[in-house]
Write a protein that holds these residues in place. Structure first.
Motif, PDB file in Angstrom:
ATOM      1  N   TRP A  96      75.512 105.741 -26.180  1.00 18.00           N
ATOM      2  CA  TRP A  96      75.285 104.420 -25.585  1.00 18.00           C
ATOM      3  C   TRP A  96      75.499 104.476 -24.076  1.00 18.00           C
TER       4      TRP A  96
ATOM      5  N   HIS B  11      72.501 103.604 -21.512  1.00 25.29           N
ATOM      6  CA  HIS B  11      72.653 102.218 -21.044  1.00 25.29           C
ATOM      7  C   HIS B  11      72.288 102.138 -19.564  1.00 25.29           C
TER       8      HIS B  11
ATOM      9  N   TYR C 194      69.889 105.620 -33.891  1.00 27.55           N
ATOM     10  CA  TYR C 194      69.835 104.908 -32.611  1.00 27.55           C
ATOM     11  C   TYR C 194      68.420 105.007 -32.073  1.00 27.55           C
TER      12      TYR C 194
ATOM     13  N   THR D 100      65.984 103.761 -28.642  1.00 27.04           N
ATOM     14  CA  THR D 100      65.833 103.074 -27.364  1.00 27.04           C
ATOM     15  C   THR D 100      64.351 102.851 -27.109  1.00 27.04           C
TER      16      THR D 100
ATOM     17  N   GLU E   3      78.497 108.085 -30.838  1.00 25.31           N
ATOM     18  CA  GLU E   3      77.746 106.846 -30.591  1.00 25.31           C
ATOM     19  C   GLU E   3      78.080 106.261 -29.224  1.00 25.31           C
TER      20      GLU E   3
END
Length: 152
Positions: free
Chosen positions: A15, A19, A45, A47, A11
């Protein structure tokens, strides 16, 4: 449910990888309200970027988890499986490759490395709106967790 150290590491790597300016992400997004599938589906997850592209990521840190009956949620314009090198080697050895799904392996540098590109899927406006609404609800849940912590 307690997450394994491998899951937490994957994770964090995911990220760090996603990011960026103009990319908004959230872990454990519960899809629902208006979706055409089961309303209890959770994406590990998601995005959403400033161009409107939705990417969904399913994290698997064991081959048993990959092969389990747990649903793999492929809702995005692009969908990815994110795995450890050990899981990837077993998937490849057993020819368990899923059509149209991209694959990232978290490498030695601690960042996901693409080993297979995913195909683009077209989302309806309703699907896109429902995914974004689900992300907002999940982000609010995460924010509430932070503010429940006793201040300094």
């Amino acid at each position: 449910m307690t997450k394994t150290l491998d899951t937490k590491n994957v994770e964090h790597a995911l990220w760090r990888f996603t990011h960026k300016l103009g990319v908004y992400g959230c872990f454990e997004v519960t899809l629902g309200l208006g979706m055409t599938r089961d309303h209890k589906e959770i994406v590990d997850y998601i995005t959403y970027d400033k161009t409107g592209v939705v990417r969904c990521y399913e994290i698997k840190t064991s081959y048993a988890d990959f092969k389990s009956s747990a649903r793999k949620s492929w809702w995005g314009n692009f969908n990815y499986l994110v795995v450890t090198p050990e899981v990837y080697s077993k998937i490849e050895a057993n020819r368990d490759i899923i059509g149209g799904i991209g694959i990232y392996v978290v490498g030695e540098n601690g960042l996901p490395e693409s080993v297979r590109r995913g195909s683009r899927h077209q989302l309806t406006v309703g699907e896109r709106v429902s995914i974004i609404e689900s992300m907002v609800r999940s982000m609010d849940r995460e924010e509430q967790k932070l503010y429940r912590i006793k201040p300094y």
